[in-house]
Design a protein around this motif. Structure first.
Motif, mmCIF file in Angstrom:
data_model
loop_
_atom_site.group_PDB
_atom_site.id
_atom_site.type_symbol
_atom_site.label_atom_id
_atom_site.label_comp_id
_atom_site.label_asym_id
_atom_site.label_seq_id
_atom_site.Cartn_x
_atom_site.Cartn_y
_atom_site.Cartn_z
ATOM 1 N N ALA A 198 2.526 11.638 -8.976
ATOM 2 C CA ALA A 198 2.966 10.238 -8.826
ATOM 3 C C ALA A 198 2.410 9.580 -7.564
ATOM 4 C CB ALA A 198 4.485 10.186 -8.797
ATOM 5 N N ILE A 199 1.536 10.288 -6.853
ATOM 6 C CA ILE A 199 0.962 9.749 -5.607
ATOM 7 C C ILE A 199 0.270 8.430 -5.857
ATOM 8 C CG2 ILE A 199 -1.103 10.063 -4.159
ATOM 9 C CD1 ILE A 199 0.726 11.719 -2.851
ATOM 10 N N LYS A 200 0.405 7.548 -4.880
ATOM 11 C CA LYS A 200 -0.339 6.301 -4.964
ATOM 12 C C LYS A 200 -1.517 6.394 -4.011
ATOM 13 C CE LYS A 200 0.306 1.364 -4.289
ATOM 14 N NZ LYS A 200 -0.547 0.955 -5.389
ATOM 15 N N LYS A 201 -2.714 6.385 -4.567
ATOM 16 C CA LYS A 201 -3.914 6.471 -3.724
ATOM 17 C C LYS A 201 -4.229 5.091 -3.158
ATOM 18 C CE LYS A 201 -5.477 10.763 -4.677
ATOM 19 N NZ LYS A 201 -5.795 11.782 -3.687
ATOM 20 N N ARG A 202 -4.684 5.098 -1.922
ATOM 21 C CA ARG A 202 -5.041 3.832 -1.287
ATOM 22 C C ARG A 202 -6.514 3.859 -0.946
ATOM 23 N NH1 ARG A 202 0.057 5.303 2.332
ATOM 24 N NH2 ARG A 202 -1.028 7.253 2.068
ATOM 25 N N ASP A 203 -7.171 2.749 -1.139
ATOM 26 C CA ASP A 203 -8.586 2.731 -0.757
ATOM 27 C C ASP A 203 -8.675 2.452 0.742
ATOM 28 O OD1 ASP A 203 -8.079 0.052 -0.526
ATOM 29 O OD2 ASP A 203 -9.034 -0.485 -2.422
ATOM 30 N N SER A 219 12.194 14.123 -11.606
ATOM 31 C CA SER A 219 11.835 13.932 -10.201
ATOM 32 C C SER A 219 10.307 13.942 -10.059
ATOM 33 C CB SER A 219 12.440 15.080 -9.382
ATOM 34 O OG SER A 219 11.864 15.103 -8.104
ATOM 35 N N THR A 220 9.805 13.269 -9.045
ATOM 36 C CA THR A 220 8.353 13.315 -8.812
ATOM 37 C C THR A 220 8.022 14.327 -7.717
ATOM 38 O OG1 THR A 220 8.472 11.495 -7.231
ATOM 39 C CG2 THR A 220 7.998 10.918 -9.529
ATOM 40 N N ILE A 221 9.037 15.028 -7.248
ATOM 41 C CA ILE A 221 8.827 16.079 -6.236
ATOM 42 C C ILE A 221 8.423 17.366 -6.967
ATOM 43 C CG2 ILE A 221 9.889 17.418 -4.363
ATOM 44 C CD1 ILE A 221 9.939 14.446 -3.748
ATOM 45 N N VAL A 266 -6.649 12.878 2.699
ATOM 46 C CA VAL A 266 -6.039 11.558 2.748
ATOM 47 C C VAL A 266 -5.286 11.329 1.437
ATOM 48 C CG1 VAL A 266 -6.619 9.108 2.784
ATOM 49 C CG2 VAL A 266 -7.892 10.704 4.220
ATOM 50 N N ASP A 267 -4.069 10.785 1.533
ATOM 51 C CA ASP A 267 -3.280 10.487 0.337
ATOM 52 C C ASP A 267 -2.961 11.714 -0.519
ATOM 53 O OD1 ASP A 267 -3.113 7.818 0.855
ATOM 54 O OD2 ASP A 267 -4.770 7.254 -0.450
ATOM 55 N N SER A 268 -2.755 12.844 0.098
ATOM 56 C CA SER A 268 -2.383 14.018 -0.696
ATOM 57 C C SER A 268 -0.863 14.156 -0.743
ATOM 58 C CB SER A 268 -3.007 15.283 -0.103
ATOM 59 O OG SER A 268 -2.635 15.427 1.247
ATOM 60 N N GLY A 269 -0.178 13.466 0.179
ATOM 61 C CA GLY A 269 1.284 13.569 0.232
ATOM 62 C C GLY A 269 1.774 14.225 1.520
ATOM 63 N N LYS A 270 0.927 14.274 2.553
ATOM 64 C CA LYS A 270 1.300 14.941 3.814
ATOM 65 C C LYS A 270 2.550 14.327 4.430
ATOM 66 C CE LYS A 270 -2.634 14.047 5.794
ATOM 67 N NZ LYS A 270 -3.247 13.382 4.648
ATOM 68 N N THR A 271 2.504 13.004 4.608
ATOM 69 C CA THR A 271 3.646 12.335 5.231
ATOM 70 C C THR A 271 4.902 12.557 4.404
ATOM 71 O OG1 THR A 271 2.243 10.646 6.204
ATOM 72 C CG2 THR A 271 4.554 10.074 5.903
ATOM 73 N N SER A 272 4.738 12.467 3.100
ATOM 74 C CA SER A 272 5.907 12.628 2.223
ATOM 75 C C SER A 272 6.452 14.046 2.300
ATOM 76 C CB SER A 272 5.539 12.284 0.778
ATOM 77 O OG SER A 272 5.039 10.971 0.726
ATOM 78 N N PHE A 273 5.565 15.045 2.332
ATOM 79 C CA PHE A 273 6.075 16.412 2.442
ATOM 80 C C PHE A 273 6.741 16.648 3.796
ATOM 81 C CE2 PHE A 273 5.981 20.925 3.439
ATOM 82 C CZ PHE A 273 6.757 21.397 2.380
ATOM 83 N N GLY A 278 0.807 -1.218 0.000
ATOM 84 C CA GLY A 278 0.000 0.000 0.000
ATOM 85 C C GLY A 278 0.842 1.270 0.000
ATOM 86 N N LYS A 279 2.166 1.110 0.004
ATOM 87 C CA LYS A 279 3.053 2.276 0.007
ATOM 88 C C LYS A 279 3.858 2.331 -1.280
ATOM 89 C CE LYS A 279 2.807 4.474 4.014
ATOM 90 N NZ LYS A 279 2.731 5.931 4.135
ATOM 91 N N ARG A 280 4.212 3.539 -1.687
ATOM 92 C CA ARG A 280 5.083 3.724 -2.851
ATOM 93 C C ARG A 280 6.273 4.554 -2.405
ATOM 94 N NH1 ARG A 280 2.539 6.139 -8.169
ATOM 95 N NH2 ARG A 280 2.177 3.915 -8.449
ATOM 96 N N ILE A 281 7.444 4.217 -2.899
ATOM 97 C CA ILE A 281 8.614 5.010 -2.536
ATOM 98 C C ILE A 281 9.272 5.562 -3.809
ATOM 99 C CG2 ILE A 281 10.326 3.143 -2.457
ATOM 100 C CD1 ILE A 281 11.327 4.431 0.151
HETATM 101 N N1 LIG Z 1 6.464 12.695 -4.866
HETATM 102 C C1 LIG Z 1 6.074 11.435 -4.782
HETATM 103 N N2 LIG Z 1 6.482 10.517 -5.688
HETATM 104 C C2 LIG Z 1 6.088 9.246 -5.590
HETATM 105 N N3 LIG Z 1 5.288 8.755 -4.650
HETATM 106 C C3 LIG Z 1 4.847 9.622 -3.747
HETATM 107 C C4 LIG Z 1 5.211 10.999 -3.743
HETATM 108 N N4 LIG Z 1 4.610 11.604 -2.713
HETATM 109 C C5 LIG Z 1 3.927 10.654 -2.093
HETATM 110 N N5 LIG Z 1 4.058 9.464 -2.698
HETATM 111 C C6 LIG Z 1 3.464 8.178 -2.284
HETATM 112 O O1 LIG Z 1 2.046 8.280 -2.315
HETATM 113 C C7 LIG Z 1 1.484 7.660 -1.168
HETATM 114 C C8 LIG Z 1 0.667 8.682 -0.394
HETATM 115 O O2 LIG Z 1 1.493 9.705 0.100
HETATM 116 P P1 LIG Z 1 1.563 10.075 1.636
HETATM 117 O O3 LIG Z 1 2.656 11.047 1.785
HETATM 118 O O4 LIG Z 1 1.595 8.868 2.472
HETATM 119 O O5 LIG Z 1 0.144 10.807 1.761
HETATM 120 P P2 LIG Z 1 -0.699 11.201 3.070
HETATM 121 O O6 LIG Z 1 0.237 11.240 4.209
HETATM 122 O O7 LIG Z 1 -1.297 12.531 2.730
HETATM 123 O O8 LIG Z 1 -1.763 10.160 3.220
HETATM 124 C C9 LIG Z 1 2.637 7.095 -0.368
HETATM 125 O O9 LIG Z 1 2.803 5.731 -0.644
HETATM 126 C C10 LIG Z 1 3.817 7.901 -0.831
HETATM 127 O O10 LIG Z 1 5.015 7.195 -0.675
#
Ligand SMILES: Nc1ncnc2c1ncn2[C@@H]1O[C@H](COP(=O)(O)OP(=O)(O)O)[C@@H](O)[C@H]1O
Ligand SMILES: [Mg+2]
Length: 428
Positions: free
Chosen positions: A256-261, A73-75, A104-111, A44-47
């Motif tokens: 490039a976000i991976k959405k999770r259900d 880059s995907t940033i 949800v799944d907007s990229g909060k943790t990643s940012f 359920g995670k993408r890196i």
């Molecule tokens: N820039 C990015 N490129 C690729 N994958 C990303 C990027 N940003 C986020 N993701 C992936 O998308 C998914 C959702 O992002 P995440 O940061 O977990 O969102 P949130 O915290 O808002 O739910 C994660 O698996 C994350 O690794």
């Protein structure tokens, strides 16, 4: 399998997978990765592995996992710019607080990770507070936690919570006050560590008026210097427009976000419960000897014989256990026992107290948190059962010592650690 990726590209890996960095220069969300590092990607995670100079990887894919190479880059550009600006402001004063919002799944943790790594590159001392109780990265689900970072991080999930605050629910709607209060307490603790930057992640509840008023109350209480809103179009504007006193940055949700259900998010939480329950065993505590929170149980007195007779007559069934507080009577029925709604109402009218009624065994599976005498979070556990007559409580937990307080939550897990719903038998 082996995989070579040229400089300037990004390798996206969807878990469950493990990746060994064999050679080259690679960054994950601004964290430089050493050659020889093994990265585990959960289901359920993408890196995103950004390749700075030609790199080779050894990848192992689990069921349903995959990887792909993308150009560049995907940033997003505005992530880079915003992180730079915040870091330069944070280097000017102690305790600069940046709160991150998004659905949800907007990229909060990643940012949050990206921002923290950017600050660490500039040698700032960084604290992270994780306020997303549904998809907690620091600490188990249903808690909010914090950590002072020791170095770059590729995944916030790897970071240990220095302290955490148990909410006992995985969505904030019914616990907004607790979440806000908890975040403020955690902020105070982080501030005592003299960090330069405090990154605060928040939960993904942003849609609608209630969510907006909650998020604005949170901003009012927490008083961040900056609020970063991550959005795809304009889903946060109704919140961001109401913010005063903090600088607001609006950045993109990466494409490039991976959405999770819902189901995937539940699986991720269950993996996390597992991590925090590993190595547990069942322990028994006498209710009189510990401090119980999240329930009236243990706060009242046993009703008199006369009172018991009155209760039994009006209910039409003999309770298994009763406890009476100033405003409430807690009634536990035997397993499989049942009383008519009408009788409960009659009893309430007669006694002029609120009646809280449930069955023996219904408490089994409730998630609990354990604290020491100073209120410090020790870990989580699962309630195995309460022996109401002996006034003993049985908990499965890996926490071995120092347990002073047991806080009973509302999330219920089955024997396998799967979420089976919310149980409110102990809530007020
Ligand atoms: N820039 C990015 N490129 C690729 N994958 C990303 C990027 N940003 C986020 N993701 C992936 O998308 C998914 C959702 O992002 P995440 O940061 O977990 O969102 P949130 O915290 O808002 O739910 C994660 O698996 C994350 O690794
Ligand atoms: Mg997250």
């Amino acid at each position: 399998m082996k995989c070579n990726v040229d400089a300037g590209k990004t390798l996206l890996v969807d878990g469950p997978a493990s990746i060994d960095i064999v050679s080259g220069e690679v960054e994950v969300l601004a964290a430089p990765m050493k050659v020889g590092t093994r990265i585990i990607v959960r289901e359920g995670k993408r890196i995103p592995l950004e390749v700075k100079s030609n790199a080779s990887f050894e990848i192992m894919l689990g069921e349903g996992a995959s990887y792909e190479e993308v150009e560049g880059s995907t940033i997003p550009e505005n992530w880079i710019k915003t992180a730079k600006e915040i870091v330069s402001e944070a280097s000017l004063k102690l305790g600069f607080v940046a709160a991150v919002m998004g659905e949800v799944d907007s990229g909060k943790t990643s940012f949050c990770t990206y921002l923290a790594n950017t600050a660490i590159k500039e040698k700032l001392k960084v604290g992270i507070i994780d306020g997303d109780l549904g998809q907690s990265d620091i600490g188990p689900p249903s808690t909010i936690g914090y950590s002072i970072l020791k170095g770059h991080i590729k995944d916030l999930f790897d970071v240990n919570a220095e302290d955490a605050y148990f909410i006992g629910l995985t969505s904030p709607g019914a616990a907004t006050k607790e979440v806000i209060g908890g975040l403020c307490k955690l902020k105070e603790k982080v501030m005592m560590e003299e960090v330069e930057l405090v990154v605060v992640n928040t939960d993904g509840w942003v849609e609608g008026e209630d969510a907006a008023s909650y998020k604005l109350r949170l901003v009012d209480a927490l008083k961040p210097d900056a609020v970063v809103g991550i959005q795809q179009s304009d889903e946060l504007l109704h919140i961001l427009n109401g913010i005063g006193g903090a600088k607001v940055y609006i950045i993109d949700s990466p494409s490039a976000i991976k959405k999770r259900d819902r189901e995937k998010r539940k699986i991720l939480r269950e993996l996390s419960y597992k991590k925090y329950l590993r190595g547990g065993k069942v322990q028994s505590f006498l209710i009189n000897w510990i401090n119980l929170e999240g329930t009236l149980l243990g706060k009242g007195i046993q009703p008199s014989k006369e009172r018991m007779r009155q209760i039994e007559n009006l209910l039409g069934v003999k309770p298994w256990y009763c406890e009476e507080t100033q405003k409430t009577i807690l009634i536990v029925l035997g397993r499989g026992k049942w009383v008519a709604e009408e009788n409960i109402r009659k009893l309430e009218e007669n006694i002029k107290k609120r009646i809280k009624i449930f069955r023996e065994g219904e408490e089994t599976g409730l998630l609990v948190s354990l604290k020491d005498i100073n209120g410090k979070f020790l870990g989580i556990g699962v309630l195995q059962g309460i022996d109401y007559k002996r006034r003993a409580i049985k908990i499965y937990t890996p926490v071995k010592e120092g347990i002073h307080t047991v806080h009973i939550g509302q999330v219920k897990l089955d024997k396998e650690g799967k979420e089976i719903g919310i149980c409110t038998i102990f809530t007020n």
